[in-house]
Design an enzyme around this catalytic site. Structure first.
Site, short mmCIF file in Angstrom:
data_model
loop_
_atom_site.label_atom_id
_atom_site.label_comp_id
_atom_site.label_asym_id
_atom_site.label_seq_id
_atom_site.Cartn_x
_atom_site.Cartn_y
_atom_site.Cartn_z
N HIS A 160 60.82 57.05 14.48
CA HIS A 160 60.77 58.54 13.82
C HIS A 160 59.88 58.84 15.35
O HIS A 160 59.17 58.40 15.40
CB HIS A 160 59.63 58.42 13.34
CG HIS A 160 59.26 60.16 12.40
ND1 HIS A 160 60.09 60.56 12.49
CD2 HIS A 160 57.96 59.95 11.55
CE1 HIS A 160 59.14 61.97 11.43
NE2 HIS A 160 58.05 61.31 11.35
N ASP A 195 65.96 58.34 12.65
CA ASP A 195 64.85 58.69 12.16
C ASP A 195 64.59 58.68 10.64
O ASP A 195 65.63 58.36 10.06
CB ASP A 195 64.58 59.70 12.49
CG ASP A 195 62.58 60.50 12.43
OD1 ASP A 195 62.03 59.88 10.78
OD2 ASP A 195 62.83 61.46 13.17
N SER A 228 57.38 66.20 13.54
CA SER A 228 57.31 65.81 11.98
C SER A 228 57.05 67.19 10.87
O SER A 228 57.31 67.86 11.36
CB SER A 228 56.93 64.80 11.99
OG SER A 228 57.07 64.05 9.74
#
Length: 495
Positions: A464, A436, A210
């Site tokens: 995610h 995602d 991320s």
């Protein structure tokens, strides 16, 4: 919302299918772990569970190295097979705001054995974040900010929303204004290079999730010749501006919510099945919350309003394993009890049972607000809200308001939204998931194309993050790359 880019510590299940627990922090591992070669400049001490701990000092201002410093916590689990040791594997779990120390302590359980055999697993808390000192601090109580109505109905409510964002930004400047100009990812990348050198590694081996993908990207751009292998999983596109970022996430979370509702409709056992029409049931819950905050629980002192609803619904959409709990919470809300959803919201913003918050929410704004460009005019976000009312009416329309603190930030970003190529770096593995919600798949496609040596690995499916999520195809490809620098064939898609 811009906040939804994060995979912060309390949502580590978004990166792998288990949660950090105190039980993981002081048990397990070898009673007498193998020792890695000594790292110059770092004094390691045993801290249980097969780990060694230390602190690492970096200058607040890299251009004034003799001035103030940040103390960065480190944790290391030495390679299980010292004779086959490649070097250090640094990790960043996301955020910004997540603890790399906590992630490493928990994630070592799920890491493939080949990685544990060949690498020292090293976690660190970046400057201003988690356990580092000094750390970003803005307010004691986040409730006034979180409780703001993200879809104001009149000029007075719109003014209140902007005033709340201004108050939060001003509080951050008052308490942490001496740190905030120095907590951008450009400085964190410089810290990571100093750490690489102190660990004794000629080149960096790194996994970023991320936000951690942005850190890895910035590092590769600054130090392409010092890269050994980088895995960027759940990718942030550096060309996307703050307002475009929010729009992408709004549409991503809306699509994931639709997938959840369709899944629930197809399963009569789903707690929110609602006679096969969970869409209507969801819309009724949303309308009820907007009309009057739900008691959470009935007879208690807390309520669930539209501000809390953003985080409550978004949190479990990071990971399909949490969908059944979202269904239960929504069913409870349909019966007039918002407590299940409020628990999700509390988890998202790190609110403890005693009403206190950790600083990860504040850290997120502190770093993101100078890492990206956000138009200052509140009308930009109101216009985006209006647009999303048609395109993403169930959750996406709520997201633009959360960008207002960044829009009103007192410090200018250190970069513009230009492409990053990292010319001269060896192959970099970019991992993206087609479903995602927080870092939409097109961002992974874009970054892989921008990087001169980018290689795209795709996972088909929701959620995610892809590595350590139980997908053997992804885990094998990432492990082969990290250990042997063997790349998956071009166009590889894991289902």
């Amino acid at each position: 919302m811009n906040l939804l880019m994060v995979t912060i510590a309390r949502r580590l299940s978004g990166a792998f299918p288990f949660l950090v627990s105190p039980l993981f922090l002081g048990c397990g591992g070898d009673p007498d772990p193998p020792q890695a070669p000594p790292a110059p400049g770092i004094s390691w001490e045993d801290c249980g569970g097969g780990f060694e701990c230390a602190t690492f000092s970096v200058p607040v201002d890299h251009d004034a190295p003799d001035g103030r410093t940040f103390s960065i916590p480190l944790v290391r689990r030495p390679a299980a097979v010292p004779s086959a040791r490649i070097g250090s594997l640094l990790v960043n779990p996301g955020g910004p705001g997540a603890s790399g120390v906590g992630w490493a302590r928990a994630a070592q359980i799920a890491l493939p054995q080949r990685l544990k055999d060949r690498f020292d697993l090293v976690g660190f808390d970046p400057r201003g974040q988690a356990g580092s000192t000094p750390a970003i601090d803005c307010v004691d109580d986040l409730a006034p900010l979180i409780g703001l109505d993200p879809t104001p109905d009149d000029d007075a409510e719109r003014a209140a929303l902007v005033a709340g964002a201004d108050a939060f930004a001003a509080a951050c400047k008052q308490r942490s204004g001496d740190l905030l100009p120095f907590v951008g990812t450009n400085n964190i990348a410089r810290d990571m290079d100093l750490l690489r050198e102190a660990l004794g590694d000629d080149k960096l081996t790194y996994v970023g999730f991320s936000y951690g993908t942005f850190l890895g990207t910035i590092y590769a751009e600054a130090y392409p010749d010092r890269v050994r292998a980088l895995v960027l999983d759940g990718t942030i596109d550096p060309t996307v501006s703050g307002d475009a970022f929010i729009k992408g996430q709004a549409l991503g979370f809306e699509a994931e919510l639709e997938a959840f509702l369709a899944d629930c409709a197809a399963k009569p056992a789903c707690a929110f099945h609602s006679g096969g029409d969970p869409w209507a049931a969801y819309d009724a819950v949303k309308a009820a919350v907007e009309a009057s905050p739900l008691p959470a629980p009935p007879g208690g002192t807390r309520t669930l309003g539209p501000g809390e609803l953003i985080y409550a619904v978004s949190q479990p959409l990071y990971n399909k394993h949490q969908w059944k709990y979202l269904a239960q919470a929504l069913a409870l809300a349909a019966a007039g009890d918002g407590s299940g959803l409020l628990e999700f919201a509390d988890a998202y913003v790190a609110r403890s049972a005693d009403g206190t918050y950790d600083a990860s929410f504040e850290v997120y704004y502190g770093v993101t607000s100078i890492d990206n460009t956000f138009p200052n005019d509140p009308q930009v976000y109101q216009n985006l809200t209006n647009e999303l009312q048609a395109k993403a009416p169930r959750i996406g329309m709520y997201l633009p308001a959360t960008a207002l603190p960044s829009a009103r930030w007192a410090f200018q970003p250190w970069r513009s939204n230009t492409p990053i190529s990292a010319d001269g770096a060896p192959p970099i593995l970019v991992v993206g998931s087609t479903g995602d919600p927080a870092t939409p798949y097109p961002w992974a496609v874009s970054l892989a194309a921008q990087l001169s040596s980018g290689v795209l690995l795709t996972r088909e499916g929701p959620g995610h993050i892809s590595f350590l999520r139980g997908n053997t195809c992804i885990d094998q490809a990432v492990t082969d790359y990290l250990v042997d620098r063997k790349l998956p064939p071009e166009g590889t898609t894991c289902k």
